[in-house]
Motif scaffolding. Structure first.
Motif, PDB file in Angstrom:
ATOM      1  N   LYS A 190       0.925  -1.289   0.016  1.00 55.45           N
ATOM      2  CA  LYS A 190      -0.027  -0.067  -0.036  1.00 55.45           C
ATOM      3  C   LYS A 190       0.753   1.216  -0.080  1.00 55.45           C
ATOM      4  CE  LYS A 190      -4.217   2.032   1.012  1.00 55.45           C
ATOM      5  NZ  LYS A 190      -3.730   3.224   1.692  1.00 55.45           N
ATOM      6  N   ILE A 196      -7.201   4.688  -4.901  1.00 55.30           N
ATOM      7  CA  ILE A 196      -6.975   3.391  -5.390  1.00 55.30           C
ATOM      8  C   ILE A 196      -8.167   2.812  -6.192  1.00 55.30           C
ATOM      9  CG2 ILE A 196      -6.518   0.872  -5.116  1.00 55.30           C
ATOM     10  CD1 ILE A 196      -4.633   1.681  -3.032  1.00 55.30           C
ATOM     11  N   ASN A 197      -8.218   2.404  -7.576  1.00 57.12           N
ATOM     12  CA  ASN A 197      -9.407   1.833  -8.098  1.00 57.12           C
ATOM     13  C   ASN A 197      -9.530   0.389  -7.548  1.00 57.12           C
ATOM     14  OD1 ASN A 197     -11.592   1.724  -9.703  1.00 57.12           O
ATOM     15  ND2 ASN A 197     -10.214   1.374 -11.512  1.00 57.12           N
ATOM     16  N   SER A 245      -9.466   6.112  -0.266  1.00 53.74           N
ATOM     17  CA  SER A 245      -8.197   6.073  -1.194  1.00 53.74           C
ATOM     18  C   SER A 245      -8.615   6.289  -2.642  1.00 53.74           C
ATOM     19  CB  SER A 245      -7.514   4.939  -1.064  1.00 53.74           C
ATOM     20  OG  SER A 245      -6.576   4.568  -1.964  1.00 53.74           O
ATOM     21  N   LEU A 285       0.396   6.683  -6.749  1.00 55.50           N
ATOM     22  CA  LEU A 285      -0.895   7.610  -6.882  1.00 55.50           C
ATOM     23  C   LEU A 285      -0.522   9.263  -6.673  1.00 55.50           C
ATOM     24  CD1 LEU A 285      -3.736   5.724  -4.587  1.00 55.50           C
ATOM     25  CD2 LEU A 285      -3.806   6.159  -7.083  1.00 55.50           C
ATOM     26  N   LEU A 291       1.751   1.776  -3.641  1.00 59.59           N
ATOM     27  CA  LEU A 291       0.480   2.251  -4.263  1.00 59.59           C
ATOM     28  C   LEU A 291       0.560   3.638  -3.966  1.00 59.59           C
ATOM     29  CD1 LEU A 291      -1.636  -0.975  -3.898  1.00 59.59           C
ATOM     30  CD2 LEU A 291       0.166  -0.477  -5.468  1.00 59.59           C
ATOM     31  N   ASP A 292       0.370   4.244  -2.806  1.00 55.19           N
ATOM     32  CA  ASP A 292       0.142   5.778  -2.375  1.00 55.19           C
ATOM     33  C   ASP A 292       0.923   6.467  -2.902  1.00 55.19           C
ATOM     34  OD1 ASP A 292      -2.018   4.885  -0.772  1.00 55.19           O
ATOM     35  OD2 ASP A 292      -0.989   4.726   0.990  1.00 55.19           O
ATOM     36  N   GLU A 329      -2.455   5.714 -12.256  1.00 59.08           N
ATOM     37  CA  GLU A 329      -3.589   5.157 -12.045  1.00 59.08           C
ATOM     38  C   GLU A 329      -3.413   3.785 -11.273  1.00 59.08           C
ATOM     39  OE1 GLU A 329      -6.364   5.643 -15.194  1.00 59.08           O
ATOM     40  OE2 GLU A 329      -7.415   4.091 -14.536  1.00 59.08           O
ATOM     41  N   VAL A 330      -3.991   3.543 -10.233  1.00 60.50           N
ATOM     42  CA  VAL A 330      -3.745   2.055  -9.618  1.00 60.50           C
ATOM     43  C   VAL A 330      -5.031   1.491  -9.430  1.00 60.50           C
ATOM     44  CG1 VAL A 330      -2.914   1.144  -7.453  1.00 60.50           C
ATOM     45  CG2 VAL A 330      -1.605   2.976  -8.366  1.00 60.50           C
ATOM     46  N   THR A 331      -5.027   0.185 -10.126  1.00 61.44           N
ATOM     47  CA  THR A 331      -6.225  -0.720  -9.742  1.00 61.44           C
ATOM     48  C   THR A 331      -5.946  -2.030  -8.994  1.00 61.44           C
ATOM     49  OG1 THR A 331      -6.997  -0.078 -12.091  1.00 61.44           O
ATOM     50  CG2 THR A 331      -7.929  -1.901 -11.239  1.00 61.44           C
ATOM     51  N   VAL A 332      -6.585  -2.091  -7.891  1.00 63.14           N
ATOM     52  CA  VAL A 332      -6.202  -3.441  -7.078  1.00 63.14           C
ATOM     53  C   VAL A 332      -7.301  -4.519  -7.424  1.00 63.14           C
ATOM     54  CG1 VAL A 332      -5.933  -4.310  -4.720  1.00 63.14           C
ATOM     55  CG2 VAL A 332      -4.780  -1.856  -5.532  1.00 63.14           C
TER      56      VAL A 332
END
Lengths: 574, 574
Positions: free
Chosen positions: A40, A72-73, A70, A47, A43-44, A52-55
């Motif tokens: 994470k 996060i997508n 968040s 971002l 990912l932060d 663009e972040v997709t989990v």
């Protein structure tokens, strides 16, 4: 919630549009618990830099919560069971590992560990199938045109996703048993003569018998122990990709490996250009504590405070054990005058372990472990003013104050009692805090063995732990200045790097996106079979050449000798 | 000069005093020619950052000139011979290597190369003795309290100095034959199955027979070829240190190894935490050319320019060879319309190779190679206005315009004809210029083999070179866009690193100064003997255990069988 996230995403898109650097689309295949906390942080940062972040997360996910604010997508896919069921499953595995594995019996211990992993493997495989065989979801992922997959290598599937989406992928990994993935997929060499094998709890300074033990561990993990049911995964991957392949081969296509340790915790060992050691990437400098908390910490006087944590995965410690630990900790203020204990919060689980307080609270009949936010609130209301420090602590817990960096990084912090999880150990290293380690499972015994070898920790055995042991260890790390000095040396190593670990991790993910891979960092060993890799064919050929030459020479000698002998005989006859 | 340097040194001291970071004192054991140019880039950066730099240089030094205006502090020690003598010696060795070594006969070739190195070894040993046994100088160095020794590993002595001064040391190194130092002192593993051995001219994609060749090279360099007279050096080191030691053992104490390549030129291979690959650290972005030069380059039109260089060490090319090259180059403007040639200046030698001009000038009877600054000035005066481009070139040569980065980095530059020295190849990689390589000696054939394997160069053989070959190769790298694309890809790899190579090199030197070494990056393999390193004792022990168990089992079986047999017999008798 959705409107808020959409506006954040729109903002990111706009940032991308106007920024000079190119922004990418990252698809993430995560793993639960502390692994998620670590990834994470990456990912932060991604971002923050406009990516663009997709989990991908299942409906049963424990910590990976799609309902956060968040940017996060989250792409949620159905899990075969409920969140509660999965959580119980994890708890059961951990419980089996901690309590049911016989530590003294190598074979039985690893048979049970393997059983635990067999269950884990089945669960991950089911989750993976639910993504890969979900045509609608896969179509959506295809259409999203991701630039890279970021996957935790400890739970396979990310590499298969990347292969199907025809995009490069980057791994984040703490370790695998015997460095199996790192060796057979990554191409790393792990000489057993000076690299302690994971789970061996050895340091890099080994006696002869320790090297024997290390080699036996290596052989065991190489030829006996299987983290996953490799055959089943190979079959699954071959079916999906429509050609015979193996999970190791597919994993071997990773463009980059981000290993979650560094040379402060890890002993130096051979690496490859596409491996970077980014341990401690989630750590942050301490921020000033909230006023009430600061007062509370300052009230400890010269003796300072001790931080306690057993990580995110332990949720049902036996009462007897908890009491025993609490009993030891409660004695510190009397013996080392005014030591105050702050507790780490397993905030992601919304379950709190407040062991030192537990002692008081339990005696006062207010609480029974484990505590939930609700029971804490209730007990808080019930508490009298006699329990001021406890009250303050509980209030912070209730207010979700869980900035472990700010607590560990406080100048008053004297020691950290930890289960030895990599995240926690790195937080202590980052802030230069000596440790008392009570390792429970997985890499925890190894982590503690490493910091112990580096003189920054004392290791205690959880199963045989007594109050007296804990008390003695705690006094030792606090009063013997060498522990603090060594912890500070590790901290200096952690801080003194050309680039911060988090920046390096993000750099390499961005690099892979920019260049559509990192082929120039990939050793050619990946194209060789195992006997080619060890030059066995070449050695065989050279030995055959030598043998042929020797054979011809000996034949010639024999022939000459026979000719000479015959001539001699003939002459004699004549 | 002395006043100027003293004021610069004073300024540095003041900078140190007022700067927040700590400034250190660096003692340098350099090597001549291109090695000096490379290490000088590091020294300049260290000076920039406020460190004090002292270079040990002999009275016979060729390029390391104590009479420069640099802020470097030079400690000059007496050499056993004159500068001219040393230069002639170097020229002789190079000449022997280029012209006298039979390329087709492996054994004879390396016997001659070894002879060349034997001479080199004797020279370096003599220089080393002149420092180490010079009590006054050593006392001065002791009193100077240096923080680190920075040494070029290809000429031993730096490690002995560090050992005597009891300070840590950092190596800078391009390569040693068969990676001998890197393996036996550094602890690197070099698997012959996918790592091409230096001098083999192989890539990492090897056929079976190429792997056989690579293994033979490795065995040869490991067990036969000796870069230096190791026995003599071992004896010398043991005498000086007063205890039995070896040169490899002393070198093995290096805290950090700065290798002068990167994964653009080098094929990826295993490394260790205390190795960093800093190739291209001396390269700089192109600056605008002087007005006259810019006009001259612009006049080339769409066809652009070609840069030519044979490095710093070639000073007496046979006239016939020079004519042949010049003949090929002179044809380019006619065939590929308006290609203009700029020449690299061996400015440190104050000797110029202006081959394309040579052709014209030679025909006009003005010049004979080699040119010195004086003959160039004279011929410049004699030249008529018909030779405008040549005149401009010569004028720049005379004015010591030698910013190769600005010429190679000019958008008009189409190709680089190079001998394949690491510095030159990195300049081409940095600026994304495709190459025609005419390697002469040392690592040059390997460098060109690498850029050729990566599709950014064509290799020509210097001995069999014809004008037609050179012309064809030059046209190919200019007209086939794949060469430019591949060169640009290498350039992107060079530029896209988390930290620039020069900054990394300086960071690690500063790190070693700050921490008095970098012990945490040093593998424990250094403490093992070779049979321990390969776990031969452990394997022996385990085999012995297995054999014992099997022996006991078979004995038991035999005993049981005999007992059964005896009982059977007895029964029968009864």
């Amino acid at each position: 919630m959705s409107v808020k996230r959409n506006s954040v995403l729109l903002l990111i898109q706009l940032m991308c549009y106007f920024s000079s650097g190119s922004c990418g689309k990252v698809l993430v295949w995560p793993t639960e618990y502390s692994h998620w906390i670590n990834i994470k942080a990456i990912l932060d940062e991604l971002l923050q830099r406009g990516h663009e972040v997709t989990v991908l997360t299942s409906t049963a996910s424990i910590l990976i919560n799609p309902n956060t604010t968040s940017a996060i997508n989250f792409e949620v896919y159905p899990a075969p069971s409920s969140k509660q069921h999965l959580e119980e499953h994890f708890s059961k595995w951990i419980h089996e590992w901690i309590y049911d594995t016989p530590k003294d019996d190598f074979w039985e211990f690893y048979s049970l560990v393997q059983k635990v992993f067999k269950d884990y493997s089945d669960t991950i495989e089911q989750l993976c199938r639910n993504v890969i065989l979900n045509k609608k979801l896969m179509m959506k992922l295809h259409e999203s045109k991701f630039d890279v997959v970021l996957a935790d290598a400890v739970g396979p599937c990310g590499e298969l996703l990347a292969e199907l989406l025809k995009i490069p992928f980057v791994y984040t990994l703490r370790f695998t048993f015997g460095y199996t993935y790192e060796k057979y997929s990554g191409g790393l060499t792990v000489p057993p003569s000076y690299v302690p094998i994971v789970m061996s709890e050895l340091s890099d300074q080994m006696t002869f018998m320790e090297r024997v033990k290390n080699t036996v561990y290596m052989l065991y993990f190489d030829f006996w122990f299987q983290i996953f049911d490799v055959k089943r995964w190979n079959q699954f991957y071959s079916e999906v990709l429509g050609r015979p392949t193996t999970i190791y081969e597919t994993m071997g296509k990773a463009d980059f490996w981000l290993i979650r340790t560094y040379w402060d915790l890890e002993f130096p060992r051979p690496l490859l250009p596409n491996f970077d050691f980014v341990g401690g990437l989630h750590c942050k400098p301490a921020k000033p504590l909230p006023k009430e908390m600061e007062e509370f910490v300052q009230s400890s006087g010269e003796n300072g405070i001790v931080v306690f944590s057993l990580g995110t995965m332990v949720s049902n410690m036996p009462e007897e054990k908890a009491n025993m630990i609490a009993f030891a900790l409660a004695q510190i203020p009397q013996k080392i005058h005014c030591e105050i204990l702050i507790l780490r919060v397993s905030h992601h689980l919304h379950r709190y372990y407040i062991l030192p307080c537990h002692f008081f609270l339990f005696r006062a009949g207010f609480l029974r472990a484990p505590y939930t936010q609700q029971t804490l609130s209730e007990s808080y209301k019930k508490l009298t003013h006699n329990w001021t420090t406890t009250i303050i602590l509980i209030r912070f817990l209730i207010n979700n104050f869980s900035d472990i960096d700010s607590i560990l990084g406080h100048p008053k912090t004297k020691a950290f009692i930890t289960h030895g999880g990599t995240n926690g150990v790195y937080e202590a290293i980052y802030h230069g805090v000596p440790m008392v380690g009570i390792p429970l499972f997985a890499d925890q015994p190894d982590n503690i063995a490493h910091v112990k070898a580096k003189g920054a920790a004392i290791r205690l055995d959880y199963r045989t732990l007594t109050s007296a042991d804990l008390l003695k260890a705690l006094r030792m790390v606090i009063n013997d200045p060498s522990y603090k000095e060594n912890a500070m040396e590790l901290s200096r190593i952690q801080h003194d790097q050309p680039v911060k670990p988090l920046d390096r991790a993000v750099f390499w993910i961005e690099f892979v996106m920019r260049h559509k891979g990192a082929k120039h960092l990939r050793v050619a060993a990946h194209d060789l079979s195992w006997f080619q890799y060890y030059s066995l064919d070449v050695i065989g050929f050279l030995l055959a050449c030598v043998a042929t030459v020797m054979f011809i020479i000996s034949k010639c000698c024999l022939f000459c000798f026979q000719m000479f002998f015959k001539t001699g005989k003939k002459k004699k006859k004549e």
